[in-house]
Design a protein around this motif. Structure first.
Motif, PDB file in Angstrom:
ATOM      1  N   PRO A  38       4.129  -5.333  -1.214  1.00  0.00           N
ATOM      2  CA  PRO A  38       4.005  -6.520  -1.943  1.00  0.00           C
ATOM      3  C   PRO A  38       3.213  -6.332  -3.397  1.00  0.00           C
ATOM      4  O   PRO A  38       2.043  -6.888  -3.602  1.00  0.00           O
ATOM      5  N   HIS A  39       3.845  -5.362  -3.980  1.00  0.00           N
ATOM      6  CA  HIS A  39       3.422  -4.923  -5.443  1.00  0.00           C
ATOM      7  C   HIS A  39       4.462  -4.829  -6.326  1.00  0.00           C
ATOM      8  O   HIS A  39       5.715  -4.899  -6.000  1.00  0.00           O
ATOM      9  N   PHE A  40       3.778  -4.446  -7.879  1.00  0.00           N
ATOM     10  CA  PHE A  40       5.010  -4.296  -8.787  1.00  0.00           C
ATOM     11  C   PHE A  40       4.839  -2.754  -8.960  1.00  0.00           C
ATOM     12  O   PHE A  40       5.787  -2.143  -9.658  1.00  0.00           O
ATOM     13  N   PHE A  41       4.110  -1.997  -8.023  1.00  0.00           N
ATOM     14  CA  PHE A  41       4.088  -0.517  -8.155  1.00  0.00           C
ATOM     15  C   PHE A  41       3.426   0.049  -6.878  1.00  0.00           C
ATOM     16  O   PHE A  41       3.124  -0.768  -6.159  1.00  0.00           O
ATOM     17  N   CYS A  42       3.720   1.147  -6.725  1.00  0.00           N
ATOM     18  CA  CYS A  42       3.208   1.756  -5.448  1.00  0.00           C
ATOM     19  C   CYS A  42       1.955   2.214  -5.580  1.00  0.00           C
ATOM     20  O   CYS A  42       1.301   3.232  -6.145  1.00  0.00           O
ATOM     21  N   GLU A  43       1.056   1.201  -4.979  1.00  0.00           N
ATOM     22  CA  GLU A  43      -0.400   1.200  -5.069  1.00  0.00           C
ATOM     23  C   GLU A  43      -0.747   2.006  -3.870  1.00  0.00           C
ATOM     24  O   GLU A  43      -0.255   1.770  -2.640  1.00  0.00           O
ATOM     25  N   LEU A  44      -1.718   2.965  -3.882  1.00  0.00           N
ATOM     26  CA  LEU A  44      -2.151   3.779  -2.752  1.00  0.00           C
ATOM     27  C   LEU A  44      -2.407   2.806  -1.420  1.00  0.00           C
ATOM     28  O   LEU A  44      -1.904   3.449  -0.343  1.00  0.00           O
ATOM     29  N   ALA A  45      -3.248   2.261  -1.630  1.00  0.00           N
ATOM     30  CA  ALA A  45      -3.742   1.205  -0.454  1.00  0.00           C
ATOM     31  C   ALA A  45      -2.518   0.639   0.299  1.00  0.00           C
ATOM     32  O   ALA A  45      -2.579   0.573   1.523  1.00  0.00           O
ATOM     33  N   GLN A  46      -1.620   0.005  -0.500  1.00  0.00           N
ATOM     34  CA  GLN A  46      -0.524  -0.575  -0.093  1.00  0.00           C
ATOM     35  C   GLN A  46       0.312   0.419   0.651  1.00  0.00           C
ATOM     36  O   GLN A  46       1.073  -0.085   1.819  1.00  0.00           O
ATOM     37  N   THR A  58      -9.391 -12.675  -0.130  1.00  0.00           N
ATOM     38  CA  THR A  58      -8.097 -13.304   0.003  1.00  0.00           C
ATOM     39  C   THR A  58      -7.191 -12.275   1.034  1.00  0.00           C
ATOM     40  O   THR A  58      -7.205 -11.094   0.648  1.00  0.00           O
ATOM     41  N   HIS A  59      -6.295 -13.072   1.557  1.00  0.00           N
ATOM     42  CA  HIS A  59      -5.225 -12.102   2.616  1.00  0.00           C
ATOM     43  C   HIS A  59      -4.137 -12.217   2.005  1.00  0.00           C
ATOM     44  O   HIS A  59      -2.930 -11.484   2.465  1.00  0.00           O
ATOM     45  N   SER A  60      -3.804 -12.820   0.654  1.00  0.00           N
ATOM     46  CA  SER A  60      -2.552 -12.938   0.098  1.00  0.00           C
ATOM     47  C   SER A  60      -2.224 -11.704  -0.877  1.00  0.00           C
ATOM     48  O   SER A  60      -2.806 -11.473  -1.579  1.00  0.00           O
ATOM     49  N   SER A  61      -1.183 -11.062  -0.362  1.00  0.00           N
ATOM     50  CA  SER A  61      -0.993  -9.925  -1.029  1.00  0.00           C
ATOM     51  C   SER A  61      -0.449 -10.011  -2.693  1.00  0.00           C
ATOM     52  O   SER A  61      -0.457  -9.268  -3.421  1.00  0.00           O
ATOM     53  N   LYS A  62       0.270 -11.196  -2.510  1.00  0.00           N
ATOM     54  CA  LYS A  62       0.727 -11.727  -3.737  1.00  0.00           C
ATOM     55  C   LYS A  62      -0.416 -11.848  -4.906  1.00  0.00           C
ATOM     56  O   LYS A  62      -0.294 -11.529  -6.069  1.00  0.00           O
ATOM     57  N   LYS A  63      -1.583 -12.696  -4.409  1.00  0.00           N
ATOM     58  CA  LYS A  63      -2.699 -12.715  -5.317  1.00  0.00           C
ATOM     59  C   LYS A  63      -3.353 -11.390  -5.649  1.00  0.00           C
ATOM     60  O   LYS A  63      -3.778 -11.285  -6.933  1.00  0.00           O
ATOM     61  N   VAL A  64      -3.235 -10.594  -4.806  1.00  0.00           N
ATOM     62  CA  VAL A  64      -3.981  -9.177  -5.106  1.00  0.00           C
ATOM     63  C   VAL A  64      -2.810  -8.481  -6.103  1.00  0.00           C
ATOM     64  O   VAL A  64      -3.599  -7.822  -7.107  1.00  0.00           O
ATOM     65  N   ALA A  65      -1.659  -8.820  -6.048  1.00  0.00           N
ATOM     66  CA  ALA A  65      -0.842  -7.766  -6.864  1.00  0.00           C
ATOM     67  C   ALA A  65      -0.774  -8.638  -8.240  1.00  0.00           C
ATOM     68  O   ALA A  65      -0.716  -7.818  -9.262  1.00  0.00           O
ATOM     69  N   VAL A  66      -1.025  -9.898  -8.352  1.00  0.00           N
ATOM     70  CA  VAL A  66      -1.270 -10.289  -9.726  1.00  0.00           C
ATOM     71  C   VAL A  66      -2.651 -10.113 -10.282  1.00  0.00           C
ATOM     72  O   VAL A  66      -2.611  -9.761 -11.728  1.00  0.00           O
ATOM     73  N   VAL A  91      -2.536  -6.407 -12.024  1.00  0.00           N
ATOM     74  CA  VAL A  91      -1.974  -6.692 -13.573  1.00  0.00           C
ATOM     75  C   VAL A  91      -3.317  -6.461 -14.362  1.00  0.00           C
ATOM     76  O   VAL A  91      -3.232  -5.671 -15.550  1.00  0.00           O
ATOM     77  N   MET A  92      -4.391  -7.080 -14.057  1.00  0.00           N
ATOM     78  CA  MET A  92      -5.603  -7.009 -14.914  1.00  0.00           C
ATOM     79  C   MET A  92      -6.110  -5.693 -15.253  1.00  0.00           C
ATOM     80  O   MET A  92      -6.747  -5.470 -16.182  1.00  0.00           O
ATOM     81  N   TYR A  93      -6.091  -4.782 -14.106  1.00  0.00           N
ATOM     82  CA  TYR A  93      -6.583  -3.374 -14.378  1.00  0.00           C
ATOM     83  C   TYR A  93      -5.470  -2.284 -14.907  1.00  0.00           C
ATOM     84  O   TYR A  93      -5.993  -1.399 -15.459  1.00  0.00           O
ATOM     85  N   THR A  94      -4.294  -2.743 -14.689  1.00  0.00           N
ATOM     86  CA  THR A  94      -3.349  -1.666 -15.044  1.00  0.00           C
ATOM     87  C   THR A  94      -2.557  -1.941 -16.311  1.00  0.00           C
ATOM     88  O   THR A  94      -2.291  -1.015 -16.943  1.00  0.00           O
ATOM     89  N   VAL A  95      -2.666  -3.228 -16.619  1.00  0.00           N
ATOM     90  CA  VAL A  95      -1.882  -3.680 -18.039  1.00  0.00           C
ATOM     91  C   VAL A  95      -2.926  -3.995 -19.143  1.00  0.00           C
ATOM     92  O   VAL A  95      -2.755  -3.790 -20.166  1.00  0.00           O
ATOM     93  N   VAL A  96      -3.845  -5.033 -18.678  1.00  0.00           N
ATOM     94  CA  VAL A  96      -4.630  -5.833 -19.622  1.00  0.00           C
ATOM     95  C   VAL A  96      -5.528  -4.683 -20.466  1.00  0.00           C
ATOM     96  O   VAL A  96      -5.489  -4.753 -21.928  1.00  0.00           O
TER      97      VAL A  96
END
Length: 324
Positions: A187-195, A277-285, A288-293
């Motif tokens: 549930p992410h836009f890239f392969c994050e280690l934890a996921q 939060t337990h929402s994977s979508k919110k974590v994915a959004v 973005v803050m630390y990978t892109v911003v």
């Protein structure tokens, strides 16, 4: 050790250790089909801004002899790291949106895990090296050129790269020992280690211990170095005799502090959001803050807040060829 060698090494190990897994599926930031064109345009624009902004920083520093100093050498390496960091994640997301595909190969996913960890770690250590550079420049101005000699600068950069590489390789090799079942949706836009670890159906205790232990050490040691450097800088400011000297001290540190707060602030924001939060979508959004911003904002911070960088960028942008 070249990046091509690392990729071949991961490919070989992945093919030898593959446990029947061929493809992972990146669910991205949203599954709403109407939102996909907007996301594609937004992240394409962000990626182009990252590339252009950081390339301009690198070109401005390399073309201006006045900026051939340790501070700007670290900045140039930071800009290159930002380009690589964003290139590891954003292009794959853009391709998946454009082709309406969510797949990423097993080898591609492991390669992405490796490079995300390496470039995030490298940025972490480069920010610490830049803090040490500012500490020496302000607290020991007369000995600055002796202490921050080219050999030390190269050593700090190489050491940062080596530690980041070892850290990324360790986690990537530990992922190779895991077995994966049928539910391979990330549930992410890239392969994050934890996921990726969460998808394993084998025992992940050692992996989770390493994530918290090694990542904690690699993350906290540079941060403590930055905090120590700025405590020393603040304590030495009252001893600076002139107002102009105090202004110069603040101006040289202002840009770096802004980048530090942006990088660590967004990273801690993701950590807190994943904890509450337990929402994977919110974590994915939030991710973005630390990978892109930070890669997008760093060139603006240094070009707008730093007088030398503004001058070098003006020379670079307005320089015209001579036809005499």
């Amino acid at each position: 050790m070249s990046y091509h060698f690392i990729i071949r090494l991961i490919n070989n190990m992945a093919s030898e250790n593959q446990t029947g897994v061929e493809t992972f599926f990146l669910l991205g930031l949203s599954e709403d089909s109407e939102l996909q064109p907007f996301l594609f345009g937004l992240f394409l624009t962000i990626y182009l801004v990252i590339m252009l902004g950081n390339l301009l920083i690198i070109l401005a520093i390399s073309s201006d002899s006045h900026l051939h100093t340790p501070m700007y050498s670290f900045l140039s390496n930071l800009s290159f790291t930002d380009i690589c960091f964003s290139t590891t994640t954003v292009p794959k997301m853009l391709v998946n949106i454009q082709t309406q595909s969510k797949s990423i190969t097993y080898t591609g996913c492991l390669t992405q895990v490796f490079f995300v960890l390496m470039f995030a770690g490298l940025e972490n250590f480069l920010l610490a090296a830049m803090a040490y550079d500012r500490y020496v420049a302000i607290c020991y101005p007369l000995r600055y050129t002796v202490i921050m000699n080219p050999h030390l600068c190269d050593l700090l950069i190489l050491l940062s790269l080596f530690i980041s590489l070892v850290d990324a390789l360790l986690h990537s090799l530990m992922v190779l020992r895991l077995s994966f079942c049928t539910d391979l949706e990330i549930p992410h836009f890239f392969c994050e280690l934890a996921q990726v670890i969460k998808l394993a159906c084998s025992n992940t205790l050692i992996n989770n211990i390493l994530v918290y232990l090694v990542t904690g050490i690699v993350g906290s040691v540079p941060l403590l170095g930055i905090i120590f450097s700025y405590i020393k800088i603040v304590s030495s400011i009252p001893r600076i005799p002139s107002a102009d000297g105090i202004y110069k001290a603040f101006s040289t540190c202002g840009s770096h502090l802004s980048v530090v707060f942006l990088f660590y602030g967004t990273a801690f924001g993701v950590y807190i959001s994943s904890a509450v939060t337990h929402s994977s979508k919110k974590v994915a959004v939030a991710s973005v803050m630390y990978t892109v911003v930070p890669p997008m904002m760093n060139p603006f911070i240094y070009s707008l807040r730093n007088r030398d960088m503004k001058g070098a960028l003006k020379k670079l942008l307005w320089k015209t060829p001579s036809f005499s």
